[in-house]
Design an enzyme around this catalytic site. Structure first.
Site, PDB file in Angstrom:
ATOM      1  N   ASN A   9       0.865  -1.193   0.000  1.00  0.00           N
ATOM      2  CA  ASN A   9       0.000   0.000   0.000  1.00  0.00           C
ATOM      3  C   ASN A   9       0.896   1.235   0.000  1.00  0.00           C
ATOM      4  OD1 ASN A   9      -1.808   2.051   0.487  1.00  0.00           O
ATOM      5  ND2 ASN A   9      -2.341   1.368   2.574  1.00  0.00           N
ATOM      6  N   TRP A  10       0.953   1.895  -1.139  1.00  0.00           N
ATOM      7  CA  TRP A  10       1.859   3.044  -1.272  1.00  0.00           C
ATOM      8  C   TRP A  10       1.330   4.291  -0.582  1.00  0.00           C
ATOM      9  CZ3 TRP A  10       3.572   2.979  -7.166  1.00  0.00           C
ATOM     10  CH2 TRP A  10       4.306   1.803  -7.406  1.00  0.00           C
ATOM     11  N   LYS A  11       0.055   4.288  -0.229  1.00  0.00           N
ATOM     12  CA  LYS A  11      -0.569   5.488   0.373  1.00  0.00           C
ATOM     13  C   LYS A  11      -0.353   6.695  -0.552  1.00  0.00           C
ATOM     14  CE  LYS A  11      -0.058   3.221   4.784  1.00  0.00           C
ATOM     15  NZ  LYS A  11       0.090   3.309   6.236  1.00  0.00           N
ATOM     16  N   HIS A  99      -9.342   1.127   5.159  1.00  0.00           N
ATOM     17  CA  HIS A  99      -8.031   1.328   5.797  1.00  0.00           C
ATOM     18  C   HIS A  99      -8.201   2.260   6.998  1.00  0.00           C
ATOM     19  CE1 HIS A  99      -3.932   2.566   6.539  1.00  0.00           C
ATOM     20  NE2 HIS A  99      -3.577   1.460   5.927  1.00  0.00           N
ATOM     21  N   GLU A 101      -6.575   4.656   8.046  1.00  0.00           N
ATOM     22  CA  GLU A 101      -6.386   6.091   7.766  1.00  0.00           C
ATOM     23  C   GLU A 101      -7.652   6.694   7.170  1.00  0.00           C
ATOM     24  OE1 GLU A 101      -2.723   5.557   5.626  1.00  0.00           O
ATOM     25  OE2 GLU A 101      -1.782   4.959   7.514  1.00  0.00           O
ATOM     26  N   GLU A 171      -5.032  -4.872  10.705  1.00  0.00           N
ATOM     27  CA  GLU A 171      -4.017  -3.831  10.844  1.00  0.00           C
ATOM     28  C   GLU A 171      -4.240  -3.078  12.152  1.00  0.00           C
ATOM     29  OE1 GLU A 171      -2.126  -2.653   6.829  1.00  0.00           O
ATOM     30  OE2 GLU A 171      -3.788  -1.318   7.231  1.00  0.00           O
ATOM     31  N   GLY A 177       2.950   2.472  10.748  1.00  0.00           N
ATOM     32  CA  GLY A 177       3.868   3.593  10.564  1.00  0.00           C
ATOM     33  C   GLY A 177       4.608   3.984  11.840  1.00  0.00           C
ATOM     34  N   SER A 217       3.921  -2.058  10.134  1.00  0.00           N
ATOM     35  CA  SER A 217       5.387  -2.106  10.257  1.00  0.00           C
ATOM     36  C   SER A 217       6.000  -3.432   9.821  1.00  0.00           C
ATOM     37  CB  SER A 217       5.809  -1.746  11.682  1.00  0.00           C
ATOM     38  OG  SER A 217       5.359  -0.439  12.007  1.00  0.00           O
ATOM     39  N   GLY A 238       3.077  -1.057   4.239  1.00  0.00           N
ATOM     40  CA  GLY A 238       3.050   0.365   3.907  1.00  0.00           C
ATOM     41  C   GLY A 238       4.433   0.848   3.523  1.00  0.00           C
ATOM     42  N   GLY A 239       5.098   1.540   4.458  1.00  0.00           N
ATOM     43  CA  GLY A 239       6.390   2.178   4.206  1.00  0.00           C
ATOM     44  C   GLY A 239       7.397   1.318   3.450  1.00  0.00           C
TER      45      GLY A 239
END
Ligand code: 13P
Length: 257
Positions: A9-11, A99, A101, A171, A177, A217, A238-239
Site C-alpha cells: 500500500n503506497w498510500k 483502511h 487512515e 491492521e 507507521g 510495520s 506500507g512504508g
C-alpha cells in the site's frame, strides 16, 4: 492451501513516473519462483494506475494491482470520487476498503464501508477489507471483540458468494507507521479470531479459504516470523513497499519457510 498475498500500500506516495520506476525495479528483483509461490500486488495512488496498467500489460509482469479506496456510488455528482467501474476498467484486481487512515481521517463508518464493499464486489474485483484496533482498545484488552464487531458490521447482509471474494487485513492502528510491530502471536490471535467468526458469518469453507493478511510495520526483518503463523496468509505493507528492493525481500519470505 491458501496462497500467500504480499500487498504494498503506497498510500499518498510516488507520482506516476516514480510508480513506473518502482514497479520495474520490483519486477526485476523477483524471480519466477517467487511469483509461483506468492501473489504480489501493489496499491498506487489513483493517478498512477493507468501507467502501472500499461507497464504490467506491456511487459507481462506477474504483479497485480489495485486501488486504495473507492466511492460507494455508481456515477454522478460526486466531485473528487472514483467509481468501482472506473477501477475495473483499469483492470484493478483488488480495492482496499476501510483502511484505518480512511476511517480515522475521513470518518468512514462501518455502514459506508459496507456500501464500498458492495460496490467493489458488484464490479467483480476483490475488496481487501481492513480492520484493527487503536492503542486504547488494545490496552483495555478488548481488541478481539472490537475487531470481530468491525468485521460483522462491515459484512452485514453480504451473501456467501460475495464473502468468498473478500480478502481480510488485520491492521492494528498502533502498529501502523510506528515501527512498532505486533508480535507474531498478537497477529495470530486476532487473525484466528477473524477466521473463527467467518465460520458464523459465512461457512466453514469460506473461513478455511479466506485469506487474512497482517499489516503494521512489516519489513524483511519480521516477515518470516509473521508468515509462520497458522492464520496469517500474507501482509499489507506500507512504508517498506516504497523501496522495491526491500519489498522484494519481503516477497521472498517463502524461500526460507
Ligand atoms: P506501515 O507498513 O508503514 O506500518 O503501514 C501499514 C499499512 O497501513 C498498510 O496498509
Amino acid at each position: 492451501m491458501r496462497r500467500p498475498l504480499i500487498a504494498g500500500n503506497w498510500k499518498m506516495n510516488l507520482n506516476h513516473l516514480e510508480a513506473i520506476a518502482v514497479t520495474q525495479k520490483l519486477a526485476y528483483s523477483l524471480e519466477e519462483r517467487d511469483f509461483d509461490a506468492v501473489d504480489v500486488a501493489i496499491f498506487p495512488p489513483f493517478t498512477d494506475l493507468r501507467s502501472v496498467q500499461t507497464l504490467v500489460d506491456g511487459d507481462r509482469l506477474r504483479i497485480s494491482y489495485g486501488a486504495q479506496d473507492v466511492s460507494p456510488e455508481k456515477s454522478g455528482a460526486f466531485t473528487g470520487d472514483i467509481s468501482a467501474s472506473m477501477l475495473k476498467k483499469l483492470d484493478c484486481t483488488y480495492v482496499i476498503v476501510g483502511h484505518s487512515e480512511r476511517r480515522a481521517i475521513h470518518g468512514e463508518s462501518d455502514e459506508l464501508l459496507n456500501r464500498k464493499l458492495r460496490a467493489v464486489l458488484n464490479s467483480e474485483m476483490h475488496p481487501i477489507f481492513c480492520i484493527g484496533e487503536a492503542l486504547e482498545i488494545r490496552e483495555s484488552g478488548q481488541h478481539v471483540s472490537y475487531v470481530v464487531d468491525q468485521l460483522r458490521n462491515g459484512l452485514k447482509g453480504l451473501h456467501k458468494p460475495d464473502l468468498k471474494k473478500i480478502i481480510f487485513a488485520y491492521e492494528p492502528v498502533w502498529a501502523i507507521g510506528t515501527g512498532k510491530t505486533a508480535t507474531p502471536e498478537d497477529a495470530q490471535e486476532v487473525c484466528a479470531a477473524i477466521r473463527k467468526e467467518l465460520i458464523k458469518i459465512g461457512s466453514e469453507e469460506i473461513s478455511q479459504n479466506a485469506r487474512i493478511l497482517y499489516g503494521g510495520s512489516v519489513k524483511s526483518a519480521n516477515i518470516v516470523e509473521i508468515m509462520k503463523q497458522a492464520d496469517v496468509d500474507g501482509a499489507l505493507v506500507g512504508g517498506a513497499s516504497l523501496e522495491p528492493e526491500e519489498f522484494a525481500r519481503i516477497c521472498k519470505f517463502h524461500r526460507v519457510i
